[in-house]
Design an enzyme around this catalytic site. Structure first.
Site: not given
Ligand SMILES: C[S@@+](CC[C@H](N)C(=O)[O-])C[C@H]1O[C@@H](n2cnc3c(N)ncnc32)[C@H](O)[C@@H]1O
Length: 301
Positions: A106-109, A111, A129, A156, A176, A229
């Site tokens: 979800a980070a940085p949020g 969506k 996240d 995770d 995402d 993306c």
């Molecule tokens: C594409 S970004 C998300 C962007 C976010 N959805 C937004 O719209 O602002 C992918 C995210 O996946 C997180 N991530 C990577 N591996 C992960 C895991 N195993 N479990 C949860 N989050 C994970 C990363 O820290 C990163 O913040």
């Protein structure tokens, strides 16, 4: 290495694709409908002398001639700087007010806050996240945009546990996923400098684990959207093809009203299930945006 060259066989009008990838992205904001209407935000831009242009597919998306974070609507939490294609996955998921929705990465949020807005801030978005350092931006954005229907978790997503919650499944989930970010080349021209096939392979393993767990955590009949993306089929159709075999789910059609290409069914000698055509590839030259991949799955059908 010219990474984009590897996609010439699957991209229509490859020259137009290459040309647009050289150009910077338009500056785009999403209206935060928890705090303001699109009309109110357009009026605020007019009053501040900021030029704006609407988008036919989504009246909450506006191109502006200013940096998104520097405007009064942004200061008030009425708007949020968000790439146009990044607004696709929540629209594809289309959650209802009152539902329970998992935002697995979800980070940085961007969506998370869009999902909450689509739900009229009613119900629950679990914004998860695994990167603790990115959670402060996630919390800052949910607070600035006035979201009350979100809970932040730090797990995770491959082993996401619901033990803290008084329910056993979600109505819907968004993945995402972390990815090789090839589609962000217009925003970050150096994004492909560290690209390697090894990284694509390893991140694809993580993506499969996250998507499988999101499907398991969603109730029968619920929906899961998978998005990246990036252009690499290894991280897109191959991941979806994997979960079609491993989990009880099927792909469904969706149309957000932007130009797109269907998912590919063959890549590098691999063949994928025919139904992956229902996934959508949003190429930069289709809508003058970044690149995105999006697939929608129904669970247990
Ligand atoms: C594409 S970004 C998300 C962007 C976010 N959805 C937004 O719209 O602002 C992918 C995210 O996946 C997180 N991530 C990577 N591996 C992960 C895991 N195993 N479990 C949860 N989050 C994970 C990363 O820290 C990163 O913040």
């Amino acid at each position: 290495m010219d990474v984009l060259e590897r996609y010439e066989p699957i991209i229509d009008d490859f020259e137009a694709f290459r040309a647009v990838c050289e150009r910077p992205l338009p500056s785009v904001v999403r209206v935060n409908t928890i705090k303001a209407t699109p009309e109110r935000v357009r009026r605020a831009f007019d009053e501040a002398g900021v030029e704006w242009e609407g988008r036919e597919w989504n009246d909450a998306v506006l191109e502006i001639d200013a940096s998104p974070g520097t405007t009064w609507p942004s200061f008030h939490g009425w708007s949020h700087g968000q790439e146009e294609v990044s607004a696709i996955p929540p629209v594809a998921l289309d959650p209802d007010p009152g539902q329970r929705v998992l935002d697995a990465c979800a980070a940085p949020g961007g969506k998370t806050t869009q999902l909450a807005a689509l739900m009229d801030d009613e119900g629950l978005v679990v914004a998860n996240d695994n990167n603790l350092g990115r959670l402060s931006a996630l919390r800052f954005n949910t607070e600035r945009l006035g979201v009350t229907a979100a809970a932040v978790t730090n797990q995770d997503a491959r082993n996401f546990s619901l033990k803290e919650f008084p329910f056993e499944t979600f109505d819907a989930a968004l993945v995402d996923a972390p990815c090789s970010c090839e589609g962000t080349i217009r925003k970050n021209p150096t994004t492909l400098d560290d690209w390697s096939e090894g990284h694509v392979r390893s991140v694809a393993g993580v993506q499969k684990g996250i998507l499988r767990r999101a499907i398991q955590a969603t109730r029968e009949g619920g929906e899961v959207v998978y998005a990246t993306c990036t252009f690499a089929p290894e991280e897109n159709e191959a991941v979806v093809d994997h979960v079609l075999d491993a989990e009880d789910c099927r792909l469904v059609e969706f149309d957000v009203g932007l130009d797109s290409a269907p998912g590919v069914t063959e890549w590098n000698g691999e063949e994928y299930d025919e139904s992956v055509r229902k996934a959508r590839r949003y190429y930069p030259h289709h809508n003058d945006t970044g690149g995105f991949f999006c697939a929608k799955l129904e669970v247990g059908a």
